[in-house]
Design an enzyme around this catalytic site. Structure first.
Site, PDB file in Angstrom:
ATOM      1  N   LYS A 207      57.112 -50.551  43.521  1.00 27.26           N
ATOM      2  CA  LYS A 207      56.247 -50.553  42.316  1.00 27.26           C
ATOM      3  C   LYS A 207      56.490 -51.616  41.519  1.00 27.26           C
ATOM      4  O   LYS A 207      57.604 -52.162  40.903  1.00 27.26           O
ATOM      5  CB  LYS A 207      56.855 -49.220  41.289  1.00 27.26           C
ATOM      6  N   GLY A 264      67.103 -51.995  35.321  1.00 26.47           N
ATOM      7  CA  GLY A 264      66.368 -51.631  33.993  1.00 26.47           C
ATOM      8  C   GLY A 264      66.990 -50.886  33.078  1.00 26.47           C
ATOM      9  O   GLY A 264      68.470 -50.985  32.902  1.00 26.47           O
ATOM     10  N   SER A 265      66.646 -50.034  32.231  1.00 32.44           N
ATOM     11  CA  SER A 265      67.079 -49.636  31.018  1.00 32.44           C
ATOM     12  C   SER A 265      67.667 -48.218  31.425  1.00 32.44           C
ATOM     13  O   SER A 265      67.759 -47.614  32.574  1.00 32.44           O
ATOM     14  CB  SER A 265      66.218 -49.240  30.058  1.00 32.44           C
ATOM     15  N   GLU A 288      70.615 -49.715  38.407  1.00 33.96           N
ATOM     16  CA  GLU A 288      71.634 -50.629  37.561  1.00 33.96           C
ATOM     17  C   GLU A 288      71.084 -50.512  36.014  1.00 33.96           C
ATOM     18  O   GLU A 288      69.722 -51.105  35.904  1.00 33.96           O
ATOM     19  CB  GLU A 288      71.752 -52.146  38.138  1.00 33.96           C
ATOM     20  N   CYS A 325      71.421 -58.581  32.151  1.00 30.56           N
ATOM     21  CA  CYS A 325      72.161 -57.161  32.225  1.00 30.56           C
ATOM     22  C   CYS A 325      73.746 -57.740  31.959  1.00 30.56           C
ATOM     23  O   CYS A 325      74.631 -56.659  31.717  1.00 30.56           O
ATOM     24  CB  CYS A 325      72.095 -56.608  33.439  1.00 30.56           C
ATOM     25  N   GLU A 415      74.109 -50.690  24.635  1.00 31.77           N
ATOM     26  CA  GLU A 415      73.664 -52.037  24.806  1.00 31.77           C
ATOM     27  C   GLU A 415      72.554 -52.069  24.045  1.00 31.77           C
ATOM     28  O   GLU A 415      71.714 -51.345  23.729  1.00 31.77           O
ATOM     29  CB  GLU A 415      73.327 -52.004  26.148  1.00 31.77           C
TER      30      GLU A 415
END
Length: 548
Positions: A207, A264-265, A288, A325, A415
């Site tokens: 994707k 990502g988030s 992650e 990250c 974060e």
């Protein structure tokens, strides 16, 4: 020189806005026909983050039929792709790396235009991308990832005979990979998730990230050229585009999907994880997600090198506009005069730095919202917060607070993706231990200490090893080597699977599963599990590791 060949292919010759479905890389709808009007199929365009200028190509939101075709092709390809063997898959990974390098400067220029990342950074990222593809080629040629184990039968054993048992790792099946916004090459279409899944023998459906769709299509076409060049089965690789959440949700919920890779988030990763667990047959999501990557400065080290620590932290905090990250979001120390020196020096470093461009407006707005929420908490002092210029411009933010404030306000543990760091001042060692014990799962934690410091902090180190995937001594967390020993993972919410890594050669194990053959005749066994298998493969035979 950025180019890797003398005649790089122009970007405009490789970007059509279409889905790449198996070999039908020119399809814009399930039957290969271009829609009569854009109203029939949702479209979107790539946007330059610094100027807001749109690129001309229209990218088409993948339809349900296109998603089904991509996954159906992948499922059909799976047994043939795995049976093609380790050496052909290794050749594929090396061919993909070469095809990416052959794209030359146009790939880097397009990636820079879509993300705002400088060309030099992207050139290094391309090297990492191709390097990890070639590294996984070595891994599968070696074959140790197969974890071959043989226990021979003992028909004379009492009270019951012992059966013959032989086990190896086999590919899971079709893997869906989500491209990451902050690494348009190394964590996207041909990134670590794709490389490790293909190495394992799993077809991949990517994707594409909607904020670098052109870059994604260029790399996707490079992969397809490599697949066709080696005459591997159709469905070995596909790429679909989509701006909304529907495409990703449909891919995760498709019955042929066997695993998901995501970077990502926390919000996005958790949503995919929940969808995967709501399926009739749940599947693993290797996501992650968020991490504040705390840095602990121990007293003797701080006393001897406050200025150097401030300089190193400033560089790490602002690397890539803070969009790593592993960005150090929390710095913890015991209050002292040298801690004051560090605070002043770090403040001065950050105030002098020029603005940088964030990846897209959504990340910029998320950063501003996260900073505003932190600043509004009682007991938080703003040390650096410059006005952020331009559409996606950003300057670093530095906040100061006490350990007691940090411990009381759980929102400060979340974060803030971007160049925002909090200095957490503790009264004593016990309060530093309390801060460490309050942390949720992290990708990294870093400790700066002298030998004397470290000898007196065994309790701190033990607390941290329970909460992180990687513990650094000295240095800064914004650097992840692609090696055999690397772990890029950690307990939730850093990832959804603390037992795995998304970087390093061990990442291949996310996409395999053990299969055992009991009392099988030699003709029914994979060649590598037979007694007369070719020498060289490492196998555990009757409790002894051997390559003979």
């Amino acid at each position: 020189m950025i180019e890797t060949n003398t005649n790089p292919i122009p970007a405009e010759a490789m970007i059509t806005g279409s889905q790449l479905l198996g070999r039908r890389s020119d399809a814009q709808s399930a039957d290969g026909a271009t829609p009569a009007t854009d109203a029939e199929v949702a479209t979107f365009q790539a946007i330059q983050p610094d100027t807001g200028t749109t690129f001309p190509e229209l990218f088409h939101e993948a339809s349900d039929d296109e998603i089904d075709r991509a996954m159906t092709l992948a499922a059909a390809a799976h047994p043939h792709f795995e049976q093609a063997g380790r050496h052909r898959r290794a050749a594929l990974l090396e061919a993909i790396a070469q095809e990416i390098e052959d794209l030359g400067a146009p790939l880097l220029e397009r990636a820079s235009g879509e993300t705002g990342l400088p060309l030099a950074r992207l050139e290094g990222e391309r090297g990492r991308t191709c390097g990890q593809l070639r590294l996984f080629a070595q891994v599968i040629r070696d074959g140790s990832y197969l974890d071959l184990r043989i226990d021979h039968a003992d028909p004379e054993r009492q009270p019951i005979p012992k059966p013959d048992l032989r086990t190896m790792q086999r590919a899971l099946g079709p893997v869906v990979v989500f491209g990451a916004s902050n690494f348009p090459l190394a964590f996207s279409v041909a990134g670590g998730d794709t490389a490790s899944a293909l190495a394992a023998g799993c077809p991949v459906v990517v994707k594409a990230h909607p904020h670098h769709p052109g870059t994604s299509e260029m790399v996707g076409r490079a992969i397809l050229r490599a697949v066709r060049g080696l005459d591997l089965p159709e469905g070995t690789f596909s790429l679909v585009q989509g701006r909304g959440h529907q495409v990703g949700a449909a891919l995760v919920q498709h019955p042929d999907t066997r695993a998901v890779g995501f970077t990502g988030s926390l919000t996005g990763g958790r949503a995919l994880f929940d969808l995967a667990n709501q399926r009739p047959n749940p599947i693993p999501v290797y996501a992650e997600m968020g991490s504040t990557n705390p840095v602990f400065l121990l007293p003797r080290q701080l006393a001897s090198s406050a200025e150097d620590l401030a300089s190193g932290l400033a560089a790490s905090i602002t690397l890539g506009a803070g969009q790593f990250c592993t960005n150090p979001g929390i710095v913890v120390f015991v209050s002292s005069s040298q801690a004051d020196v560090l605070t002043r020096a770090l403040t001065e470093h950050l105030q002098k730095l020029p603005s940088a461009t964030m990846l897209h407006a959504g990340i910029r707005s998320g950063f501003e919202a996260g900073v505003a929420e932190a600043v509004n908490q009682p007991g938080v002092e703003t040390l650096v917060r410059n006005e952020n210029p331009g559409r996606c411009g950003v300057r670093p933010t530095l906040l100061g607070l006490s350990a007691s404030t940090f411990l009381q306000q759980r929102v400060l543990h979340e974060e803030v993706f971007g160049p925002c760091t909090m200095l957490v001042a503790c009264q004593d060692r016990d309060e530093m231990l309390a801060v460490a014990a309050s942390l949720v799962g992290q990708l990294t934690a870093t400790v700066h200490g002298t030998d004397q410091d470290l000898a007196a902090t065994g309790e701190l180190l033990e607390i941290l090893t329970q909460r992180v995937g990687r513990l650094l001594f000295g240095g800064y967390p914004t650097s992840v080597e692609v090696t055999d020993a690397m772990v890029h993972g950690g307990p939730y919410p850093a990832t959804t699977h603390s037992q795995s890594t998304s970087v390093g050669t061990a990442a291949i194990r996310r996409f395999t599963r053990p299969v055992c053959w009991q009392n099988a005749p030699a003709s029914a066994l994979p060649e590598v599990l037979r007694d007369d298998a070719p020498a060289g493969l490492r196998r555990l035979v009757d409790g002894t590791w051997t390559t003979s």
